[in-house]
Design a protein around this motif. Structure first.
Motif, PDB file in Angstrom:
ATOM      1  N   GLY A  79       1.132  -0.858   0.203  1.00 50.93           N
ATOM      2  CA  GLY A  79       0.104  -0.020  -0.102  1.00 50.93           C
ATOM      3  C   GLY A  79       0.967   0.848   0.145  1.00 50.93           C
ATOM      4  O   GLY A  79       1.608   1.447  -0.321  1.00 50.93           O
ATOM      5  N   SER A 134       1.296 -11.827  -5.458  1.00 52.39           N
ATOM      6  CA  SER A 134       0.916 -11.631  -3.838  1.00 52.39           C
ATOM      7  C   SER A 134       1.859 -10.923  -2.932  1.00 52.39           C
ATOM      8  O   SER A 134       3.243 -11.153  -3.540  1.00 52.39           O
ATOM      9  N   PRO A 135       2.072  -9.516  -2.468  1.00 48.24           N
ATOM     10  CA  PRO A 135       0.350  -9.584  -1.730  1.00 48.24           C
ATOM     11  C   PRO A 135       0.396  -8.196  -2.681  1.00 48.24           C
ATOM     12  O   PRO A 135       1.176  -7.274  -2.845  1.00 48.24           O
ATOM     13  N   THR A 136      -0.959  -7.416  -3.057  1.00 46.49           N
ATOM     14  CA  THR A 136      -1.394  -6.271  -3.740  1.00 46.49           C
ATOM     15  C   THR A 136      -2.501  -5.878  -2.544  1.00 46.49           C
ATOM     16  O   THR A 136      -3.560  -6.296  -2.616  1.00 46.49           O
ATOM     17  N   THR A 137      -2.209  -4.516  -1.496  1.00 43.53           N
ATOM     18  CA  THR A 137      -3.310  -4.721  -0.743  1.00 43.53           C
ATOM     19  C   THR A 137      -3.333  -2.793  -0.525  1.00 43.53           C
ATOM     20  O   THR A 137      -2.425  -2.098  -1.675  1.00 43.53           O
ATOM     21  N   THR A 197      -4.076  -0.671  -5.040  1.00 36.32           N
ATOM     22  CA  THR A 197      -5.769  -1.914  -4.722  1.00 36.32           C
ATOM     23  C   THR A 197      -6.965  -1.037  -4.892  1.00 36.32           C
ATOM     24  O   THR A 197      -6.871  -0.491  -5.930  1.00 36.32           O
ATOM     25  N   GLY A 242      -6.515  -7.435  -1.592  1.00 36.83           N
ATOM     26  CA  GLY A 242      -7.626  -6.813  -0.669  1.00 36.83           C
ATOM     27  C   GLY A 242      -7.142  -5.180  -0.470  1.00 36.83           C
ATOM     28  O   GLY A 242      -6.225  -4.396  -0.764  1.00 36.83           O
ATOM     29  N   PHE A 243      -8.034  -4.742   0.557  1.00 39.56           N
ATOM     30  CA  PHE A 243      -7.317  -3.206   1.236  1.00 39.56           C
ATOM     31  C   PHE A 243      -7.251  -3.610   2.436  1.00 39.56           C
ATOM     32  O   PHE A 243      -6.581  -2.999   2.388  1.00 39.56           O
ATOM     33  N   GLY A 274      -6.566  -5.145   5.723  1.00 43.04           N
ATOM     34  CA  GLY A 274      -6.860  -6.577   6.467  1.00 43.04           C
ATOM     35  C   GLY A 274      -7.799  -7.455   7.083  1.00 43.04           C
ATOM     36  O   GLY A 274      -8.828  -7.135   7.242  1.00 43.04           O
ATOM     37  N   GLN A 313     -10.136 -12.799   0.625  1.00 46.73           N
ATOM     38  CA  GLN A 313      -8.909 -11.973  -0.783  1.00 46.73           C
ATOM     39  C   GLN A 313      -7.792 -12.504  -1.194  1.00 46.73           C
ATOM     40  O   GLN A 313      -6.611 -12.585  -0.864  1.00 46.73           O
TER      41      GLN A 313
END
Length: 353
Positions: free
Chosen positions: A168, A205-208, A212, A231-232, A234, A251
């Motif tokens: 993020g 993995s991961p894209t948050t 996102t 996901g955005f 947790g 997710q």
């Protein structure tokens, strides 16, 4: 949570910590999912896919470029662009020290590599995020490099591919990192709507977080790797907010594909072929509308212009008048867009914004 589930979670945490804390020159590693001991040389040859369970381990940006781009065709863009410390941020460590350590460990200036290359002979503009650099967090430099890449792809009529791997927005840059979400989205809006060009987003993995919430989900086509965390917020935060238990595969890329958020899940071994076929289909599509670039559009300042600006503007920024900027434009024989002047006034020549 049962005692068996707790033990399994603790085992996975230990494996993850082992892979993060050991040196890069080690010969062996463990699969994050099944725990199988893997020989790193053979693992790299298999594009970091576990031989035992097929789990996709994290790849760095250079390995991804090597696996996707035709040999000898990669041309990097904005390699020297590096971050500063606008907020003079300090937690357990000074932000500048964190940056220096990440740069020495990864050999990167920031959490993304951008450039152009060929995929099966087809020219593309490619941006690859690297999770090893401060968790792939999106700061001002990541946003600027992506925007410059999008503008270059718009000007040259190139297909754009962004490979996302990020936790993020970068908290050490505060609001400046959050501004990149709108900045990149506006550049993509022009690229997609006015120029009518194809943007492919690949989620790994991961894209948050803020990635996102912005450019990762704006692709004309959104692909993902198998079992990728996307996901955005947790999982625990969502469960506490909704006051209900979430599905086990929540997710994951498979869950998002079932609910219509993704277009396709592609294993790493077929990724280059799938991208080449997709691009070929797009190029040969009938009735495709040609876009147009507005008259006021211009490229971002290139490396040569940056150096000219650095040499010519050696005085205090607050004393620079519009007349001096006009003279600078004449000397460089190019018109500097207003946003670029503002950018250099605030970023390149001042320690604080």
């Amino acid at each position: 949570m049962s005692i068996l589930s707790w033990i399994e979670d603790q085992r996975k945490i230990k494996m993850l910590n082992y892979n993060k804390t050991t040196k890069d020159d080690r010969l062996w590693t463990r699969c994050d999912k099944c725990g199988t001991i893997l020989y790193i040389k053979h693992l790299k040859e298999n594009q970091r896919v576990c031989f035992s369970c097929g789990y996709h381990l994290q790849m760095n940006s250079r390995e991804r470029i090597q696996s996707l781009i035709d040999y000898g065709s990669w041309q990097p863009l904005n390699e020297t662009l590096s971050p500063c410390d606008p907020l003079v941020f300090k937690d357990q460590k000074i932000y500048k020290e964190r940056l220096k350590e990440a740069q020495e460990r990864t050999g990167l200036q920031d959490a993304i590599l951008t450039g152009t290359g060929l995929i099966d002979g087809i020219p593309v503009a490619l941006g690859v995020m690297d999770f090893n650099f401060m968790g792939g967090s999106m700061g001002s430099v990541v946003g600027e490099k992506i925007v410059r890449l999008v503008e270059y792809a718009t000007q040259e009529g190139l297909i754009l591919i962004l490979i996302c791997a990020s936790g993020g927005a970068r908290m050490q840059e505060g609001i400046f990192s959050l501004m990149q979400m709108a900045k990149i989205s506006s550049a993509l809006k022009f690229y997609q709507s006015s120029a009518n060009l194809l943007y492919i987003s690949l989620l790994t993995s991961p894209t948050t977080g803020g990635v996102t919430a912005s450019f990762a989900m704006l692709g004309d086509l959104i692909f993902a790797e198998p079992n990728a965390l996307i996901g955005f917020a947790g999982r625990r935060v969502i469960e506490q907010t909704l006051q209900e238990k979430l599905p086990e595969n929540f997710q994951t890329s498979e869950y998002l594909l079932d609910h219509g958020l993704l277009d396709l899940i592609i294993p790493r071994s077929f990724l280059k072929q799938a991208l080449a076929e997709t691009i070929n289909f797009y190029k040969d599509a009938p009735f495709r509308k040609n876009g147009e670039i507005l008259a006021g559009f211009s490229n971002s300042i290139n490396l040569l212009t940056e150096e000219k600006v650095r040499r010519l503007l050696k005085t205090d920024i607050s004393s620079i008048s519009s007349k001096k900027i006009s003279n600078l434009q004449k000397k460089m024989k190019t018109k500097l867009p207003a946003y670029d002047i503002q950018y250099y006034n605030k970023i390149l020549f001042s320690q604080k914004i």
